[in-house]
Design a protein around this motif. Sequence first.
Motif, PDB file in Angstrom:
ATOM      1  N   ALA A  45       0.818  -1.215   0.000  1.00 51.69           N
ATOM      2  CA  ALA A  45       0.000   0.000   0.000  1.00 51.69           C
ATOM      3  C   ALA A  45       0.853   1.267   0.000  1.00 51.69           C
ATOM      4  O   ALA A  45       0.618   2.178  -0.792  1.00 51.69           O
ATOM      5  CB  ALA A  45      -0.960   0.003   1.182  1.00 51.69           C
ATOM      6  N   THR A  46       1.831   1.350   0.879  1.00 46.52           N
ATOM      7  CA  THR A  46       2.655   2.562   0.983  1.00 46.52           C
ATOM      8  C   THR A  46       4.111   2.186   1.216  1.00 46.52           C
ATOM      9  O   THR A  46       4.450   1.034   1.460  1.00 46.52           O
ATOM     10  CB  THR A  46       2.215   3.481   2.156  1.00 46.52           C
ATOM     11  OG1 THR A  46       2.622   2.896   3.395  1.00 46.52           O
ATOM     12  CG2 THR A  46       0.720   3.751   2.142  1.00 46.52           C
ATOM     13  N   VAL A  47       4.963   3.183   1.173  1.00 49.11           N
ATOM     14  CA  VAL A  47       6.394   3.007   1.420  1.00 49.11           C
ATOM     15  C   VAL A  47       6.642   2.360   2.789  1.00 49.11           C
ATOM     16  O   VAL A  47       7.610   1.635   2.968  1.00 49.11           O
ATOM     17  CB  VAL A  47       7.126   4.363   1.291  1.00 49.11           C
ATOM     18  CG1 VAL A  47       6.642   5.358   2.312  1.00 49.11           C
ATOM     19  CG2 VAL A  47       8.619   4.190   1.375  1.00 49.11           C
ATOM     20  N   PHE A  48       5.746   2.576   3.728  1.00 49.67           N
ATOM     21  CA  PHE A  48       5.908   2.015   5.068  1.00 49.67           C
ATOM     22  C   PHE A  48       5.686   0.505   5.111  1.00 49.67           C
ATOM     23  O   PHE A  48       6.005  -0.138   6.104  1.00 49.67           O
ATOM     24  CB  PHE A  48       4.955   2.712   6.047  1.00 49.67           C
ATOM     25  CG  PHE A  48       5.200   4.198   6.111  1.00 49.67           C
ATOM     26  CD1 PHE A  48       6.360   4.709   6.667  1.00 49.67           C
ATOM     27  CD2 PHE A  48       4.273   5.079   5.594  1.00 49.67           C
ATOM     28  CE1 PHE A  48       6.597   6.075   6.716  1.00 49.67           C
ATOM     29  CE2 PHE A  48       4.489   6.448   5.637  1.00 49.67           C
ATOM     30  CZ  PHE A  48       5.652   6.947   6.199  1.00 49.67           C
ATOM     31  N   ASP A  49       5.157  -0.052   4.033  1.00 47.36           N
ATOM     32  CA  ASP A  49       4.883  -1.488   3.957  1.00 47.36           C
ATOM     33  C   ASP A  49       5.961  -2.261   3.193  1.00 47.36           C
ATOM     34  O   ASP A  49       5.881  -3.480   3.074  1.00 47.36           O
ATOM     35  CB  ASP A  49       3.526  -1.725   3.285  1.00 47.36           C
ATOM     36  CG  ASP A  49       2.403  -1.028   4.022  1.00 47.36           C
ATOM     37  OD1 ASP A  49       2.327  -1.165   5.259  1.00 47.36           O
ATOM     38  OD2 ASP A  49       1.611  -0.317   3.360  1.00 47.36           O
ATOM     39  N   MET A  50       6.957  -1.567   2.678  1.00 48.35           N
ATOM     40  CA  MET A  50       7.989  -2.208   1.853  1.00 48.35           C
ATOM     41  C   MET A  50       8.966  -3.027   2.689  1.00 48.35           C
ATOM     42  O   MET A  50       9.245  -2.689   3.838  1.00 48.35           O
ATOM     43  CB  MET A  50       8.772  -1.145   1.070  1.00 48.35           C
ATOM     44  CG  MET A  50       7.965  -0.462   0.002  1.00 48.35           C
ATOM     45  SD  MET A  50       8.829   0.958  -0.732  1.00 48.35           S
ATOM     46  CE  MET A  50      10.238   0.167  -1.500  1.00 48.35           C
ATOM     47  N   ASN A  79      12.612  16.259  -8.602  1.00 42.01           N
ATOM     48  CA  ASN A  79      11.788  15.985  -7.431  1.00 42.01           C
ATOM     49  C   ASN A  79      11.678  14.469  -7.363  1.00 42.01           C
ATOM     50  O   ASN A  79      11.439  13.811  -8.374  1.00 42.01           O
ATOM     51  CB  ASN A  79      10.380  16.568  -7.531  1.00 42.01           C
ATOM     52  CG  ASN A  79      10.353  18.072  -7.386  1.00 42.01           C
ATOM     53  OD1 ASN A  79       9.760  18.751  -8.193  1.00 42.01           O
ATOM     54  ND2 ASN A  79      11.002  18.596  -6.363  1.00 42.01           N
ATOM     55  N   VAL A  80      11.875  13.925  -6.176  1.00 46.45           N
ATOM     56  CA  VAL A  80      11.748  12.489  -5.943  1.00 46.45           C
ATOM     57  C   VAL A  80      10.903  12.340  -4.695  1.00 46.45           C
ATOM     58  O   VAL A  80      11.210  12.941  -3.666  1.00 46.45           O
ATOM     59  CB  VAL A  80      13.130  11.824  -5.726  1.00 46.45           C
ATOM     60  CG1 VAL A  80      12.993  10.339  -5.435  1.00 46.45           C
ATOM     61  CG2 VAL A  80      14.028  12.055  -6.942  1.00 46.45           C
ATOM     62  N   GLY A  81       9.808  11.574  -4.790  1.00 47.13           N
ATOM     63  CA  GLY A  81       8.989  11.456  -3.591  1.00 47.13           C
ATOM     64  C   GLY A  81       7.865  10.448  -3.668  1.00 47.13           C
ATOM     65  O   GLY A  81       7.455  10.015  -4.741  1.00 47.13           O
ATOM     66  N   TRP A  82       7.387  10.112  -2.475  1.00 47.02           N
ATOM     67  CA  TRP A  82       6.269   9.208  -2.286  1.00 47.02           C
ATOM     68  C   TRP A  82       5.086   9.976  -1.723  1.00 47.02           C
ATOM     69  O   TRP A  82       5.268  10.845  -0.865  1.00 47.02           O
ATOM     70  CB  TRP A  82       6.617   8.131  -1.255  1.00 47.02           C
ATOM     71  CG  TRP A  82       7.366   6.963  -1.757  1.00 47.02           C
ATOM     72  CD1 TRP A  82       6.909   5.995  -2.588  1.00 47.02           C
ATOM     73  CD2 TRP A  82       8.697   6.578  -1.410  1.00 47.02           C
ATOM     74  NE1 TRP A  82       7.872   5.045  -2.794  1.00 47.02           N
ATOM     75  CE2 TRP A  82       8.985   5.375  -2.079  1.00 47.02           C
ATOM     76  CE3 TRP A  82       9.680   7.156  -0.590  1.00 47.02           C
ATOM     77  CZ2 TRP A  82      10.198   4.729  -1.966  1.00 47.02           C
ATOM     78  CZ3 TRP A  82      10.890   6.502  -0.488  1.00 47.02           C
ATOM     79  CH2 TRP A  82      11.143   5.305  -1.167  1.00 47.02           C
ATOM     80  N   ASN A  83       3.889   9.649  -2.162  1.00 42.49           N
ATOM     81  CA  ASN A  83       2.659  10.107  -1.529  1.00 42.49           C
ATOM     82  C   ASN A  83       2.094   8.903  -0.784  1.00 42.49           C
ATOM     83  O   ASN A  83       2.104   7.792  -1.319  1.00 42.49           O
ATOM     84  CB  ASN A  83       1.645  10.600  -2.563  1.00 42.49           C
ATOM     85  CG  ASN A  83       2.148  11.812  -3.317  1.00 42.49           C
ATOM     86  OD1 ASN A  83       2.742  12.709  -2.732  1.00 42.49           O
ATOM     87  ND2 ASN A  83       1.928  11.838  -4.607  1.00 42.49           N
ATOM     88  N   CYS A  84       1.610   9.112   0.414  1.00 43.52           N
ATOM     89  CA  CYS A  84       1.089   8.001   1.225  1.00 43.52           C
ATOM     90  C   CYS A  84      -0.317   8.326   1.707  1.00 43.52           C
ATOM     91  O   CYS A  84      -0.515   9.333   2.379  1.00 43.52           O
ATOM     92  CB  CYS A  84       1.985   7.746   2.429  1.00 43.52           C
ATOM     93  SG  CYS A  84       3.662   7.272   1.964  1.00 43.52           S
ATOM     94  N   GLN A  90      -1.925  10.243  -2.362  1.00 42.84           N
ATOM     95  CA  GLN A  90      -1.791   8.980  -3.082  1.00 42.84           C
ATOM     96  C   GLN A  90      -3.122   8.611  -3.734  1.00 42.84           C
ATOM     97  O   GLN A  90      -4.126   8.456  -3.055  1.00 42.84           O
ATOM     98  CB  GLN A  90      -1.347   7.874  -2.119  1.00 42.84           C
ATOM     99  CG  GLN A  90      -1.060   6.557  -2.784  1.00 42.84           C
ATOM    100  CD  GLN A  90      -0.571   5.503  -1.794  1.00 42.84           C
ATOM    101  OE1 GLN A  90      -0.644   5.679  -0.579  1.00 42.84           O
ATOM    102  NE2 GLN A  90      -0.070   4.415  -2.317  1.00 42.84           N
ATOM    103  N   THR A  91      -3.119   8.478  -5.069  1.00 41.75           N
ATOM    104  CA  THR A  91      -4.359   8.180  -5.781  1.00 41.75           C
ATOM    105  C   THR A  91      -4.501   6.711  -6.146  1.00 41.75           C
ATOM    106  O   THR A  91      -5.602   6.252  -6.402  1.00 41.75           O
ATOM    107  CB  THR A  91      -4.478   9.029  -7.067  1.00 41.75           C
ATOM    108  OG1 THR A  91      -3.344   8.775  -7.891  1.00 41.75           O
ATOM    109  CG2 THR A  91      -4.563  10.515  -6.718  1.00 41.75           C
ATOM    110  N   VAL A  92      -3.386   5.974  -6.204  1.00 41.38           N
ATOM    111  CA  VAL A  92      -3.419   4.526  -6.423  1.00 41.38           C
ATOM    112  C   VAL A  92      -2.799   3.883  -5.188  1.00 41.38           C
ATOM    113  O   VAL A  92      -1.653   4.184  -4.848  1.00 41.38           O
ATOM    114  CB  VAL A  92      -2.624   4.121  -7.689  1.00 41.38           C
ATOM    115  CG1 VAL A  92      -2.585   2.606  -7.850  1.00 41.38           C
ATOM    116  CG2 VAL A  92      -3.225   4.776  -8.920  1.00 41.38           C
ATOM    117  N   PRO A  93      -3.531   3.006  -4.490  1.00 43.40           N
ATOM    118  CA  PRO A  93      -3.021   2.433  -3.244  1.00 43.40           C
ATOM    119  C   PRO A  93      -2.004   1.309  -3.467  1.00 43.40           C
ATOM    120  O   PRO A  93      -2.151   0.195  -2.971  1.00 43.40           O
ATOM    121  CB  PRO A  93      -4.285   1.941  -2.538  1.00 43.40           C
ATOM    122  CG  PRO A  93      -5.224   1.625  -3.641  1.00 43.40           C
ATOM    123  CD  PRO A  93      -4.925   2.622  -4.732  1.00 43.40           C
TER     124      PRO A  93
END
Length: 132
Positions: A45-50, A79-84, A90-93
């Motif tokens: 779902a997000t960077v925190f789940d990797m 620009n380098v980044g994650w939306n969570c 974040q539009t795609v989970p």
Amino acid sequence: MEHCPFCWDAVRYEATAHNEHCALIRNPDKVLNGSYMIVTKAHRATVFDMTEEEWADTYRLLRQAKQMIDRDSAPDGYNVGWNCSPVGGQTVPHVHLHVIPRFRDEPMAGRGIRHHLKQESNRRGSDTVQQW
């Protein structure tokens, strides 16, 4: 998520590059010409789940993406980044790292990924400016 557009089955034939855990794909957003996304092959779902392995493979593809973009576009910055989560934009989970080339002649040149967040109009009632 059923029919996730970023899961490996959906991106395998569009991947510019990939490794064991991640794939590099062109960002389909026409406004951000020349930008890429790095997505995990496993649904996260997000960077925190990797996993640690996914982080390492993301780094490897980030380096490769930069070389490709430098060669093809010669940008003046990135620009380098994650939306969570939806509130975070974040539009795609499914976790995806944006790699966006930036150019001096853009109308928004010099405005980073936090620019809109730092505006007075975005302050919450409890936000205070912290003195360092």
